[in-house]
Design an enzyme around this catalytic site. Structure first.
Site, PDB file in Angstrom:
ATOM      1  N   HIS A  20     -19.801  23.436  26.761  1.00 34.94           N
ATOM      2  CA  HIS A  20     -18.590  23.900  26.652  1.00 34.94           C
ATOM      3  C   HIS A  20     -18.396  25.191  27.304  1.00 34.94           C
ATOM      4  O   HIS A  20     -19.124  25.842  27.836  1.00 34.94           O
ATOM      5  CB  HIS A  20     -18.345  23.822  25.151  1.00 34.94           C
ATOM      6  CG  HIS A  20     -18.807  24.921  24.440  1.00 34.94           C
ATOM      7  ND1 HIS A  20     -20.158  25.050  23.844  1.00 34.94           N
ATOM      8  CD2 HIS A  20     -18.606  26.190  23.714  1.00 34.94           C
ATOM      9  CE1 HIS A  20     -20.406  25.906  23.189  1.00 34.94           C
ATOM     10  NE2 HIS A  20     -19.541  26.722  23.104  1.00 34.94           N
ATOM     11  N   HIS A  57     -17.500  28.167  26.391  1.00 40.94           N
ATOM     12  CA  HIS A  57     -17.419  29.629  25.875  1.00 40.94           C
ATOM     13  C   HIS A  57     -18.508  30.345  26.885  1.00 40.94           C
ATOM     14  O   HIS A  57     -19.248  29.833  27.448  1.00 40.94           O
ATOM     15  CB  HIS A  57     -17.931  29.523  24.376  1.00 40.94           C
ATOM     16  CG  HIS A  57     -16.797  29.395  23.502  1.00 40.94           C
ATOM     17  ND1 HIS A  57     -17.084  28.964  22.051  1.00 40.94           N
ATOM     18  CD2 HIS A  57     -15.383  29.669  23.415  1.00 40.94           C
ATOM     19  CE1 HIS A  57     -15.592  28.729  21.470  1.00 40.94           C
ATOM     20  NE2 HIS A  57     -14.836  29.432  22.383  1.00 40.94           N
ATOM     21  N   ASP A  78     -20.477  32.648  26.226  1.00 41.70           N
ATOM     22  CA  ASP A  78     -21.958  32.523  25.952  1.00 41.70           C
ATOM     23  C   ASP A  78     -22.725  31.249  26.323  1.00 41.70           C
ATOM     24  O   ASP A  78     -23.794  30.894  26.197  1.00 41.70           O
ATOM     25  CB  ASP A  78     -22.129  32.919  24.573  1.00 41.70           C
ATOM     26  CG  ASP A  78     -21.754  32.056  23.491  1.00 41.70           C
ATOM     27  OD1 ASP A  78     -20.577  31.354  23.879  1.00 41.70           O
ATOM     28  OD2 ASP A  78     -21.945  31.905  22.394  1.00 41.70           O
ATOM     29  N   HIS A  79     -22.047  30.371  26.908  1.00 42.67           N
ATOM     30  CA  HIS A  79     -22.830  29.081  27.253  1.00 42.67           C
ATOM     31  C   HIS A  79     -22.312  28.852  28.695  1.00 42.67           C
ATOM     32  O   HIS A  79     -23.172  28.028  29.364  1.00 42.67           O
ATOM     33  CB  HIS A  79     -21.951  27.983  26.380  1.00 42.67           C
ATOM     34  CG  HIS A  79     -22.493  27.820  24.970  1.00 42.67           C
ATOM     35  ND1 HIS A  79     -23.483  27.083  24.430  1.00 42.67           N
ATOM     36  CD2 HIS A  79     -21.921  28.767  23.788  1.00 42.67           C
ATOM     37  CE1 HIS A  79     -23.649  27.522  23.502  1.00 42.67           C
ATOM     38  NE2 HIS A  79     -22.622  28.435  22.944  1.00 42.67           N
ATOM     39  N   HIS A 100     -16.216  21.341  18.907  1.00 46.69           N
ATOM     40  CA  HIS A 100     -16.447  22.711  18.493  1.00 46.69           C
ATOM     41  C   HIS A 100     -15.053  23.294  19.470  1.00 46.69           C
ATOM     42  O   HIS A 100     -14.371  24.394  18.796  1.00 46.69           O
ATOM     43  CB  HIS A 100     -17.547  23.283  19.329  1.00 46.69           C
ATOM     44  CG  HIS A 100     -17.754  24.760  19.259  1.00 46.69           C
ATOM     45  ND1 HIS A 100     -17.805  25.638  18.289  1.00 46.69           N
ATOM     46  CD2 HIS A 100     -17.618  25.647  20.219  1.00 46.69           C
ATOM     47  CE1 HIS A 100     -17.964  26.807  18.713  1.00 46.69           C
ATOM     48  NE2 HIS A 100     -17.903  27.050  19.911  1.00 46.69           N
ATOM     49  N   ASP A 117     -22.452  23.954  20.891  1.00 47.21           N
ATOM     50  CA  ASP A 117     -22.181  24.455  19.796  1.00 47.21           C
ATOM     51  C   ASP A 117     -21.428  23.223  19.038  1.00 47.21           C
ATOM     52  O   ASP A 117     -20.592  22.235  19.684  1.00 47.21           O
ATOM     53  CB  ASP A 117     -20.949  25.507  19.617  1.00 47.21           C
ATOM     54  CG  ASP A 117     -22.018  26.885  20.079  1.00 47.21           C
ATOM     55  OD1 ASP A 117     -23.015  26.667  19.893  1.00 47.21           O
ATOM     56  OD2 ASP A 117     -21.308  27.703  20.374  1.00 47.21           O
ATOM     57  N   GLU A 127     -27.877  24.111  17.484  1.00 51.38           N
ATOM     58  CA  GLU A 127     -27.461  25.213  17.294  1.00 51.38           C
ATOM     59  C   GLU A 127     -27.674  25.607  15.685  1.00 51.38           C
ATOM     60  O   GLU A 127     -27.814  24.591  14.858  1.00 51.38           O
ATOM     61  CB  GLU A 127     -25.974  25.603  17.509  1.00 51.38           C
ATOM     62  CG  GLU A 127     -25.134  24.911  16.757  1.00 51.38           C
ATOM     63  CD  GLU A 127     -23.721  25.536  16.417  1.00 51.38           C
ATOM     64  OE1 GLU A 127     -23.937  26.634  16.035  1.00 51.38           O
ATOM     65  OE2 GLU A 127     -22.756  24.963  16.119  1.00 51.38           O
ATOM     66  N   HIS A 183     -29.561  29.277  18.852  1.00 55.35           N
ATOM     67  CA  HIS A 183     -28.368  29.787  18.619  1.00 55.35           C
ATOM     68  C   HIS A 183     -28.139  30.354  17.191  1.00 55.35           C
ATOM     69  O   HIS A 183     -27.388  29.788  16.365  1.00 55.35           O
ATOM     70  CB  HIS A 183     -26.863  28.808  19.318  1.00 55.35           C
ATOM     71  CG  HIS A 183     -25.810  29.316  19.586  1.00 55.35           C
ATOM     72  ND1 HIS A 183     -25.049  29.716  18.471  1.00 55.35           N
ATOM     73  CD2 HIS A 183     -25.376  29.597  20.599  1.00 55.35           C
ATOM     74  CE1 HIS A 183     -23.958  30.116  18.822  1.00 55.35           C
ATOM     75  NE2 HIS A 183     -24.107  30.150  20.152  1.00 55.35           N
TER      76      HIS A 183
END
Lengths: 676, 636
Positions: free
Chosen positions: B68, B70, B72-73, B194, B215, B240, B451
């Site tokens: 996705h 975000h 951090d991904h 998410h 996530d 996660e 995660h």
């Protein structure tokens, strides 16, 4: 494998495929050309239509004149329009497991099938097909239900009467099966049976067959289907296009290596080039408007209209039409325009990239924003206030038998300034116009059918090379009106198998193999022997498990350890089942090696129940004409070994022991050593 | 022994820079490519040198999958492709592809704006942002024109080109489209709920498979549906575990809390500042406030920072199929992302009197409009700032959340914060219950946690191992988990053989399982299982007859023919289901087993029965001999 052909309409197919243990319906198109035999349903009372003279048989019998009306030499049924359903008797439709939908035009008979035949299966379709299909059905129901008509004619359907009627009524087929339109409730119930799928998704049917939709390039969410097992592949091609319009391009590569390719939904106007038709559409439109006339475009609420609007978007300003209002009138006009913008994933690359900006993929959003295009649910209400002439109206239904288009035909038909432009190819325009004759209005025929033409088909077939092609009979001969055009038919080798309504075809197809999984433990225990370069053999003895049409081979259970004498005895008391298949042996026994094995059979591991293990010390070998005789004197056993046979003769007391001792060296030798 | 190997390069016992390497049946796949928001040094990015020190990454990896948008991904993607030089396929969903460049761009802008003091100090020397500043040099990326408009066409456009779209993974259960990376590797996407476009993935090669959740959220929210997965029984589920130990209060409670605080502040004439990032939570909170305003008939204005509202919401309008069912059903009548009460913000509004609610970017109060408004409003205790997400250390957001009330601003100014500061987590992750639910749905053979924090993972690991009786792993970054697999081997069985076998009945007798005998022909990579006859025939081999003949001595003084008759009638009575025949030549057959009676050469009172059978009839043959050995019943 069989194909049951329930519809004779080549672009509105309905076939049932029996493949392995599954029964799969491919599309359920509704033939709406039957409505052309009916009088139009006017939204506003039309004196002209209601004053048409009745028609009766020449014998003076007047009972038919309530049902049949005459207009300019044509006879029409004055009744609620009815549709020609797919065959419902050819096969028990309650046995259909799944229905695969290829595009929204080919699902219009769905409520008839899912609601009234005992159907209990699942329908598979893409999301755009479902959403737009729902809109088409909603519009149809709305068009018919908002003009309630008490009369439902049935007398004329009597076979003895029908054959006395003038054409085309006389030639109408299957009139007894014609049905009135379904209700919204039936539509909702039918649509609730649909399961959404995405392109290239693999859907397992009972573990036996896998079906996969592929992009067909014809309409939003339109698909061709692959129906396959591990060793057989059937491609179902329906309504495909290679032209670059708004949908995602057609996926051709995945159709390769089909055993059978079922080909339906080719262009209905093979002689018309869609591009030049669009050009003609635009020029006729602007010509009429510039002369102060109105333009009527009978159309479906989704599909080609998106492309037409896009064309006009580019054309309006340069043609000086920016002050002309464009109206789109349909109960589902708004929904259709909105839905078209949210299916980015199903659109061609150009349109897809727009959503990254983010911009709506279709420019009709801008036409609406700038008030150039206005949409209304019907001619009643807001429209009547906003209505300005000259204008361009897009509205349905393209059959001209119901919907707001009827009103505009009545309104504008008398003036030669106005033009009606036919763009939908589903209805012959002359027949559509028949109940409006005599007509002063100009009629332009610009059918836009983006589906495959015969040149594209033959290229496609060369590309994907199916072993067999199956298609409607109409495609195996030139169109009746152009019988000299042999280029307007399918040309392939071997010749295509053709079908017609109510026929059952046995597809030329022999299944030979089925997938089976060998469990890892069993695989590890197999001993492959190379018997020719590149070819290895392994004997398999395993337990077959079959669940949900999936087959698994597991290793045979280990021989039960002799836990107690009694138990074992009971087991051997059971009469063995002789129907069980046993392995065959092949090869020959190398005598010397065999004798050696017998001599040291004590060391031979593991002979499970052998109590006294010892080798044979007194082995004699005699040569014979065909092979050898091995004599075990102490055991009074004689073994004849020949090229293709081995015969062991011994006393009963020795037999069990002998078999137990010999079984392993013999059979393992025969199976493995001797397969050379 | 075939095996599946998993090595987290990030997100191993940690939250941030998700990046997990999976090797399955000879294929190497990288799952996510995130950056760590909590670090500003080397640790910001996954250590890609782990993958290969010498060779080209592209040669080593079959594909990269992004779950996705975000950061951090996906935040390390630019670094990964531009600096490390990966140019193989990257798979992601369409919304992810559309939105992640914008977040990256947003992030980059914060970084290049030199006037923004607070973070720049930390980041000046770090590799990541040096790289971010380097981007323009590559020629494909231009400098941003202004900080106010985040929506200049995605400058990180390069990102779009190498990506391969994964078709819609709709909320509707059952829809899980499939992508073929190559002939063997398949990717299947499931709805993760998410954020818009978030997906879980099944990576499958032959009969081996791994599911990676990214996530996910098991409870539907205002604009998204809940994650779902079918009973796909993967060898490994990588999930996660952000909320490994918490069973969260329902989302409704948090929403009520949020609305109450906003409402109270507005009622007493205060102003509410909600710093957000342009996409994601912002839209959910807007829907929340919009419906609340409508229900309560509130008049206080709601604003959304300029430039963002319309276009950000436009993404949501265009990606309606990815939202929840309710929104999808009603969007024609009313598009949930067309807000009536939420209006575009103008700089001047910040000074207007009276209550208002303002959504402003960026989310961590480290720069731009949100910081400007914060400075104006901080001094009034009637006002409130609500932080709806995580804040990186060093940002104003982080400072005020950790309780700091006197902030040193540029020019030695000190800003005293009197306004109320609230933190409210709206992150949409599955809680412990949700994670267990997903494990239960997918029925994996093994579970691997990423995660999350080590301590919490430990707890969840035990719970999973207890409840599902599967092994659960929680490797740290750089640590490899190896799972042996035993894939079954698909072969083609000849239909004749299969049908013959099936015709004998489907139910295997557990006491005496029936064996299927056949011959496996292996030719190149083509494996076929056929009947032995067919194999012999196909390969031109002759059958080898193995015959047993057994002498059974019977005490019987009668003639051979009569013995034969007695044998016949005896067998006939015992073997009711078998075909027992008495042939004219005096011999008896049971199925294909031949029995002949002969006189004993030495003892006239003894007859010798010759029982003869082939290897294939061994069972019946042995049975008959032992039966006959017991003697014949006395003739009556």
């Amino acid at each position: 494998m069989k194909l049951y052909c329930l519809s004779g309409h080549p672009t509105l197919p309905c076939n049932v495929l029996k493949f392995k243990s599954t029964t799969i319906m491919l599309d359920c198109g509704l033939d709406m050309t039957s409505t052309l035999n009916f009088l139009p349903l006017p939204l506003v009372q039309s004196p002209r239509l209601s004053n048409l003279p009745g028609w009766s048989l020449k014998d003076g019998n007047a009972f038919l004149d309530k049902e049949l009306k005459e207009c300019s030499g044509h006879v029409f049924v004055d009744s609620v329009p009815e549709f020609c359903l797919p065959e419902t008797e050819l096969i028990d439709l309650s046995t259909v497991d799944v229905i695969l939908i290829s595009n929204y035009h080919c699902m219009m008979a769905l409520p008839y099938i899912t609601e009234h035949t005992g159907f209990t299966g699942t329908v598979y379709a893409t999301e755009p097909s479902v959403q737009i299909g729902r809109l088409l059905m909603e519009e149809l129901v709305n068009f018919i239900e908002r003009v309630p008509k008490a009369q439902s004619a049935s007398l004329w359907k009597n076979k003895d009467i029908q054959r006395l009627l003038p054409s085309p009524l006389k030639d109408a087929v299957e009139v007894s099966t014609w049905r009135r339109c379904y209700t919204m409730q039936e539509v909702n119930s039918a649509l609730s049976k649909i399961q959404l799928v995405g392109y290239s998704q693999k859907i397992e049917l009972f573990g036996a067959v896998q079906v996969t939709p592929l992009s067909s390039g014809y309409a939003l969410g339109s698909s061709n289907w692959i129906i396959q097992s591990h060793y057989e592949k059937v491609s179902y091609v329906s309504g495909s296009s290679l032209l670059t319009t708004h949908p995602q391009p057609m996926d051709q590569a995945s159709l390769k290596n089909s055993d059978v390719l079922i080909l339906t939904g080719l262009t209905q106007i093979p002689t018309a080039n869609p591009d030049s038709m669009v050009g003609e559409f635009c020029s006729n439109l602007s010509l009429t408007v510039r002369n102060g006339g109105n333009v009527l475009v009978p159309c479906y609420p989704s599909g080609v209209i998106y492309d037409l609007l896009e064309c006009l978007y580019q054309y309006i300003d340069s043609a000086g039409l920016s002050s002309i209002p464009f109206y789109f009138i349909s109960p589902v006009a708004n929904s259709s325009l909105e839905f078209s913008q949210i299916f980015a994933e199903w659109l061609c690359h150009n349109k897809q990239t727009k959503v990254y900006l983010p911009e709506p993929p279709f420019p009709h959003a801008e036409l609406i924003q700038t008030n150039k295009l206005k949409h209304y649910p019907s001619i009643h209400g807001d429209f009547s206030n906003d209505f300005r002439q000259p204008c361009v109206v897009f509205t349905g239904h393209p059959s001209l038998r119901f919907g707001d288009v009827v009103h505009f035909m009545e309104l504008w038909g008398k003036s030669s300034l106005n033009t009606v432009i036919f763009t939908e190819p589903d209805f012959t325009y002359l027949e559509a116009l028949a109940p409006y004759q005599p007509l002063a209005m100009k009629c332009i025929y610009c059918p836009i059918d983006t589906r495959l033409n015969f040149i594209q088909v033959s290229k496609l077939l060369k590309e994907v090379q199916p072993l067999h092609v199956v298609c409607p009979e109409q495609y195996t001969q030139p169109p009746p009106a152009q019988s000299h055009r042999i280029d307007l038919m399918i040309d392939c080798q071997p010749p295509a198998m053709s079908y017609r309504r109510a026929e059952v075809l046995a597809l030329p197809f022999k299944r030979r193999y089925e997938k089976i999984e060998i469990m890892p433990e069993l695989a590890d225990s197999l001993v492959p022997m190379e018997i020719k370069p590149g070819v290895s053999l392994a004997t398999v003895s395993a337990v077959l498990h079959t669940k949900d049409n999936k087959h698994i081979l597991q290793p045979p259970p280990r021989p039960a350890q002799p836990t107690g004498g009694k138990k074992r005895k009971r087991a051997s008391d059971d009469i063995p089942d002789c129907k069980v298949l046993k392995p065959l042996l092949s090869g020959s026994i190398p005598v010397e090696q065999f004798v050696q094995t017998l001599e040291k059979s004590t060391q031979h591991p593991p002979v499970p129940f052998l109590l006294e293990q010892h080798g044979f010390s007194d082995i004699k070998v005699e040569d014979t004409a065909k092979g050898h005789i091995v004599l075990l004197q102490e055991a009074e056993t004689l073994i004849q070994i020949e090229e293709d046979s081995t015969h062991i003769i011994c006393d009963n007391d020795e037999m069990l022991r002998m078999i137990r001792i010999l079984r392993i060296p013999l059979s393992s030798k025969l199976r493995c050593l001797c397969l050379k | 022994m075939p095996e599946i190997r998993v090595t987290p390069l990030g997100a191993g016992q940690d939250v941030g820079r998700s990046c997990i390497l999976v090797s399955i049946a000879g294929k190497n796949v990288m799952l996510d490519c995130g950056m760590h928001m909590g670090f500003s040094d080397d640790r910001r990015f996954p250590d890609f040198s782990y993958i290969t020190r010498s060779g080209r990454l592209t040669d080593f990896l079959d594909c990269v999958i992004i779950s996705h948008f975000h950061l951090d991904h996906c935040g390390a993607l630019p670094y990964f492709s531009e600096m490390v030089g990966y140019d193989g396929p990257i798979y992601m969903t369409q919304p992810t592809q559309a939105i992640c460049p914008i977040l990256l761009e947003d992030y980059r802008k914060i970084a290049v704006d030199k006037k923004v003091v607070e973070i720049t100090k930390h980041i000046h020397d770090n590799r990541a942002l040096r790289y971010v500043e380097l981007l323009p040099l590559s020629g494909t990326v231009q400098e941003p024109q202004s900080t106010s408009n985040a929506f200049t066409p995605p400058l990180t456009h390069w990102l779009l080109s190498p990506c391969i779209l994964i078709p819609s993974a709709c909320e509707t259960p059952g829809t899980s489209p499939l992508m073929l990376v190559d002939d063997e590797l398949e990717i299947k996407a499931y709805y993760a709920g998410h954020v818009l476009g978030a997906a879980m993935f099944q990576i499958k090669v032959g009969s081996e498979s791994v599911v990676y959740t990214g996530d996910y959220n098991m409870t539907p929210d205002r604009h998204l549906g809940a994650a779902w997965i079918d009973k796909c029984r993967p060898n490994l589920l990588i999930t996660e575990s952000t909320y490994a130990t918490t069973i969260r209060d329902s989302k409704r409670c948090r929403e009520r809390d949020f609305l109450k605080k906003v409402h109270e502040t507005v009622e007493r004439g205060g102003k509410v500042l909600i710093p957000v990032f342009a996409l994601g939570r912002a839209q959910e909170l807007c829907i929340l406030l919009e419906t609340f305003w409508e229900r309560m008939d509130l008049k206080a204005p709601i604003y959304f920072s300029t430039g963002l509202t319309e276009k950000a919401n436009h993404y949501y309008k265009l990606f309606i199929p990815w939202t929840n069912q309710k929104i999808r059903k009603t969007f024609v009548q009313r598009n949930m992302f067309e807000f009536k009460h939420v209006k575009a913000f103008d700089r001047a509004f910040a000074d207007s009197p009276g209550p208002m609610v303002v959504f402003a970017t960026p989310g961590m109060l480290h720069a731009g409009q949100s910081l400007q408004i914060f400075r104006k409003w901080a001094g009034n205790e009637k006002n409130m700032v609500i932080m709806p997400g995580y804040c990186v250390q060093g940002t104003v957001g982080h400072k005020i959340l950790s309780g700091q009330r006197k902030l040193e601003m540029e020019g030695r100014q000190v800003l005293e914060v009197k306004m109320q500061v609230e933190y409210m987590s709206f992150s949409a992750h599955a809680d412990a219950k949700g994670i267990m639910q997903l494990v239960g749905q997918a029925e994996p053979e093994n579970v691997l946690l990423v995660h999350g924090e080590a301590k919490k993972m430990e707890f969840l690991k035990q719970k999973i191992e207890q409840e599902f009786r599967v092994s659960c792993y929680m490797p740290a970054n750089g640590e490899t988990v190896t799972l042996p697999t035993s894939p079954s081997i698909p072969v083609g069985i000849s239909l004749g053989l299969l049908k013959r076998e099936l015709a004998q009945g489907l139910l295997p007798d557990s006491k005496k399982p029936r064996l299927l005998h056949g011959t496996l022909i292996m030719k190149d990579s083509n494996f076929r299982l056929v009947s032995s006859e067919q194999a012999l025939k196909e390969l031109g081999l002759a059958e080898h007859q193995l015959r047993f003949t057994c002498r059974v001595h019977l005490h019987d003084t009668r003639k051979e023919q009569e013995t034969a008759v007695r044998v016949y009638s005896h067998l006939k009575s015992v073997l009711k289901d078998h075909c027992v025949q008495h042939l004219p030549d005096g011999s008896v057959t049971v199925e294909s087993i031949l029995i002949q009676a002969a006189a004993h050469s030495e003892d006239p009172g003894t007859k010798v029965l010759l029982v003869s059978w082939t290897y294939q009839d061994e069972e019946l043959g042995s049975y008959l001999t032992s039966l006959l050995k017991k003697g014949l019943p006395q003739a009556s």
